[in-house]
Scaffold this motif. Structure first.
Motif, PDB file in Angstrom:
ATOM      1  N   ALA A  94      39.201  31.257 -26.182  1.00 23.54           N
ATOM      2  CA  ALA A  94      39.141  32.348 -27.159  1.00 23.54           C
ATOM      3  C   ALA A  94      38.150  32.026 -28.266  1.00 23.54           C
ATOM      4  CB  ALA A  94      40.522  32.612 -27.740  1.00 23.54           C
ATOM      5  N   PHE A  95      38.099  30.752 -28.665  1.00 24.74           N
ATOM      6  CA  PHE A  95      37.194  30.338 -29.734  1.00 24.74           C
ATOM      7  C   PHE A  95      35.918  29.782 -29.126  1.00 24.74           C
ATOM      8  CE2 PHE A  95      41.438  30.142 -31.579  1.00 24.74           C
ATOM      9  CZ  PHE A  95      41.254  30.958 -32.684  1.00 24.74           C
ATOM     10  N   SER A  96      35.143  30.688 -28.544  1.00 24.78           N
ATOM     11  CA  SER A  96      33.885  30.278 -27.923  1.00 24.78           C
ATOM     12  C   SER A  96      32.814  31.317 -28.235  1.00 24.78           C
ATOM     13  CB  SER A  96      34.056  30.152 -26.403  1.00 24.78           C
ATOM     14  OG  SER A  96      34.301  31.408 -25.825  1.00 24.78           O
ATOM     15  N   GLY A 112      31.006  38.864 -26.673  1.00 24.97           N
ATOM     16  CA  GLY A 112      31.770  40.015 -26.187  1.00 24.97           C
ATOM     17  C   GLY A 112      32.105  40.982 -27.309  1.00 24.97           C
ATOM     18  N   LEU A 113      32.530  40.448 -28.445  1.00 28.15           N
ATOM     19  CA  LEU A 113      32.828  41.298 -29.594  1.00 28.15           C
ATOM     20  C   LEU A 113      31.568  41.984 -30.115  1.00 28.15           C
ATOM     21  CD1 LEU A 113      35.426  39.112 -31.493  1.00 28.15           C
ATOM     22  CD2 LEU A 113      35.815  41.371 -30.498  1.00 28.15           C
ATOM     23  N   LYS A 114      30.459  41.276 -30.068  1.00 27.16           N
ATOM     24  CA  LYS A 114      29.188  41.859 -30.502  1.00 27.16           C
ATOM     25  C   LYS A 114      28.797  43.034 -29.594  1.00 27.16           C
ATOM     26  CE  LYS A 114      24.604  40.232 -31.849  1.00 27.16           C
ATOM     27  NZ  LYS A 114      23.717  39.064 -31.869  1.00 27.16           N
ATOM     28  N   LYS A 115      28.986  42.869 -28.287  1.00 31.70           N
ATOM     29  CA  LYS A 115      28.667  43.946 -27.352  1.00 31.70           C
ATOM     30  C   LYS A 115      29.604  45.140 -27.542  1.00 31.70           C
ATOM     31  CE  LYS A 115      26.641  40.931 -23.889  1.00 31.70           C
ATOM     32  NZ  LYS A 115      26.795  40.303 -22.585  1.00 31.70           N
ATOM     33  N   ILE A 116      30.882  44.866 -27.809  1.00 29.16           N
ATOM     34  CA  ILE A 116      31.831  45.945 -28.075  1.00 29.16           C
ATOM     35  C   ILE A 116      31.415  46.706 -29.326  1.00 29.16           C
ATOM     36  CG2 ILE A 116      34.216  46.443 -28.782  1.00 29.16           C
ATOM     37  CD1 ILE A 116      35.062  44.138 -26.881  1.00 29.16           C
ATOM     38  N   PHE A 160      35.912  47.172 -36.868  1.00 30.98           N
ATOM     39  CA  PHE A 160      36.950  46.207 -36.492  1.00 30.98           C
ATOM     40  C   PHE A 160      36.374  45.085 -35.634  1.00 30.98           C
ATOM     41  CE2 PHE A 160      40.664  44.936 -33.871  1.00 30.98           C
ATOM     42  CZ  PHE A 160      41.476  44.482 -34.899  1.00 30.98           C
ATOM     43  N   ALA A 161      35.513  45.433 -34.686  1.00 34.80           N
ATOM     44  CA  ALA A 161      34.885  44.411 -33.840  1.00 34.80           C
ATOM     45  C   ALA A 161      33.967  43.516 -34.663  1.00 34.80           C
ATOM     46  CB  ALA A 161      34.113  45.069 -32.706  1.00 34.80           C
ATOM     47  N   ALA A 162      33.276  44.099 -35.649  1.00 34.69           N
ATOM     48  CA  ALA A 162      32.395  43.295 -36.506  1.00 34.69           C
ATOM     49  C   ALA A 162      33.201  42.308 -37.352  1.00 34.69           C
ATOM     50  CB  ALA A 162      31.559  44.204 -37.403  1.00 34.69           C
ATOM     51  N   VAL A 163      34.332  42.764 -37.864  1.00 32.11           N
ATOM     52  CA  VAL A 163      35.193  41.871 -38.657  1.00 32.11           C
ATOM     53  C   VAL A 163      35.740  40.752 -37.776  1.00 32.11           C
ATOM     54  CG1 VAL A 163      37.397  41.759 -39.901  1.00 32.11           C
ATOM     55  CG2 VAL A 163      35.779  43.589 -40.401  1.00 32.11           C
ATOM     56  N   LEU A 164      36.222  41.098 -36.593  1.00 29.45           N
ATOM     57  CA  LEU A 164      36.731  40.066 -35.679  1.00 29.45           C
ATOM     58  C   LEU A 164      35.631  39.104 -35.257  1.00 29.45           C
ATOM     59  CD1 LEU A 164      39.160  42.007 -33.330  1.00 29.45           C
ATOM     60  CD2 LEU A 164      39.739  40.367 -35.105  1.00 29.45           C
ATOM     61  N   LEU A 178      35.078  36.728 -38.191  1.00 29.43           N
ATOM     62  CA  LEU A 178      36.192  35.786 -38.297  1.00 29.43           C
ATOM     63  C   LEU A 178      36.148  34.754 -37.182  1.00 29.43           C
ATOM     64  CD1 LEU A 178      39.155  38.148 -39.235  1.00 29.43           C
ATOM     65  CD2 LEU A 178      38.094  36.403 -40.680  1.00 29.43           C
ATOM     66  N   LEU A 179      35.817  35.178 -35.994  1.00 34.01           N
ATOM     67  CA  LEU A 179      35.744  34.256 -34.864  1.00 34.01           C
ATOM     68  C   LEU A 179      34.604  33.262 -35.046  1.00 34.01           C
ATOM     69  CD1 LEU A 179      37.082  33.579 -32.189  1.00 34.01           C
ATOM     70  CD2 LEU A 179      35.546  35.185 -31.082  1.00 34.01           C
ATOM     71  N   GLN A 180      33.464  33.733 -35.566  1.00 34.40           N
ATOM     72  CA  GLN A 180      32.351  32.818 -35.829  1.00 34.40           C
ATOM     73  C   GLN A 180      32.746  31.773 -36.871  1.00 34.40           C
ATOM     74  OE1 GLN A 180      29.311  35.634 -36.890  1.00 34.40           O
ATOM     75  NE2 GLN A 180      28.279  35.419 -34.919  1.00 34.40           N
ATOM     76  N   GLU A 181      33.442  32.206 -37.925  1.00 32.35           N
ATOM     77  CA  GLU A 181      33.881  31.261 -38.950  1.00 32.35           C
ATOM     78  C   GLU A 181      34.908  30.280 -38.394  1.00 32.35           C
ATOM     79  OE1 GLU A 181      35.185  33.494 -42.335  1.00 32.35           O
ATOM     80  OE2 GLU A 181      33.181  34.329 -42.692  1.00 32.35           O
ATOM     81  N   ALA A 182      35.812  30.770 -37.532  1.00 30.80           N
ATOM     82  CA  ALA A 182      36.802  29.879 -36.930  1.00 30.80           C
ATOM     83  C   ALA A 182      36.134  28.856 -36.014  1.00 30.80           C
ATOM     84  CB  ALA A 182      37.833  30.688 -36.150  1.00 30.80           C
ATOM     85  N   ILE A 183      35.123  29.278 -35.276  1.00 30.21           N
ATOM     86  CA  ILE A 183      34.389  28.353 -34.403  1.00 30.21           C
ATOM     87  C   ILE A 183      33.665  27.315 -35.250  1.00 30.21           C
ATOM     88  CG2 ILE A 183      32.436  28.183 -32.805  1.00 30.21           C
ATOM     89  CD1 ILE A 183      33.334  30.889 -31.663  1.00 30.21           C
TER      90      ILE A 183
END
Length: 160
Positions: A79-81, A87-91, A138-142, A145-150
């Motif tokens: 998930a943290f990859s 995928g979120l960027k494409k969404i 919502f996808a941009a926020v996620l 957040l995912l980039q910061e978590a990574i």
């Protein structure tokens, strides 16, 4: 995350795709015929409506596929990859494309609504545009957040 939860979400993604496919097969051609019947003097009205709606269906299914891949990454404990971030960027881009296509088609829907009582067509178009923008945000926020978590995860991996 438990596999059952992602399985449920994968099934939900499939269930979301089936009615839209049915709409594309059965309702969109009738809607195009309806638009052409409202304005017989505009010979390309039917074609423009069909192009707009079918063009919006393509990024919709791309986004559903990316959501399915994202859930598969979660199943594989990835998930943290960067794959999830992509995928979120494409969404996000797919949602922006859908809202843009419907925004470009709004003059057509406005013309149709002028001859239909009640004018539900423009309201439906604006709902689709607004929903797509909400999904994109919502996808941009996620994604962020995912980039910061990574980034935090990689910093922690380096300090240990």
């Amino acid at each position: 995350m438990k596999r059952g939860t992602t399985l449920f979400l994968k099934m939900a993604v499939i269930v979301i795709g089936i009615p839209i496919l049915a709409l594309c097969i059965f309702l969109v051609p009738k809607f195009g015929d309806f638009a052409g019947g409202l304005y017989p003097e505009i010979t390309y009205m039917k074609s423009l409506v069909l192009i707009d709606m079918y063009a919006a269906a393509v990024p919709f299914y791309i986004a559903l596929y990316q959501a399915f891949k994202l859930l598969s990454n979660i199943d594989k404990n990835q998930a943290f990859s960067e794959l999830s971030v992509m995928g979120l960027k494409k969404i996000k881009y797919c949602a922006i494309t859908i809202s843009g296509l419907y925004l470009l088609g709004m003059p057509l829907y406005y013309l149709m609504a002028r001859r239909v009582d009640p004018p539900f067509i423009t309201v439906t178009g604006w709902v689709i545009i607004f929903a797509s923008i909400v999904i994109a945000v919502f996808a941009a926020v996620l994604q962020r957040l995912l980039q910061e978590a990574i980034q935090i995860k990689s910093e922690n991996d380096l300090t240990i």
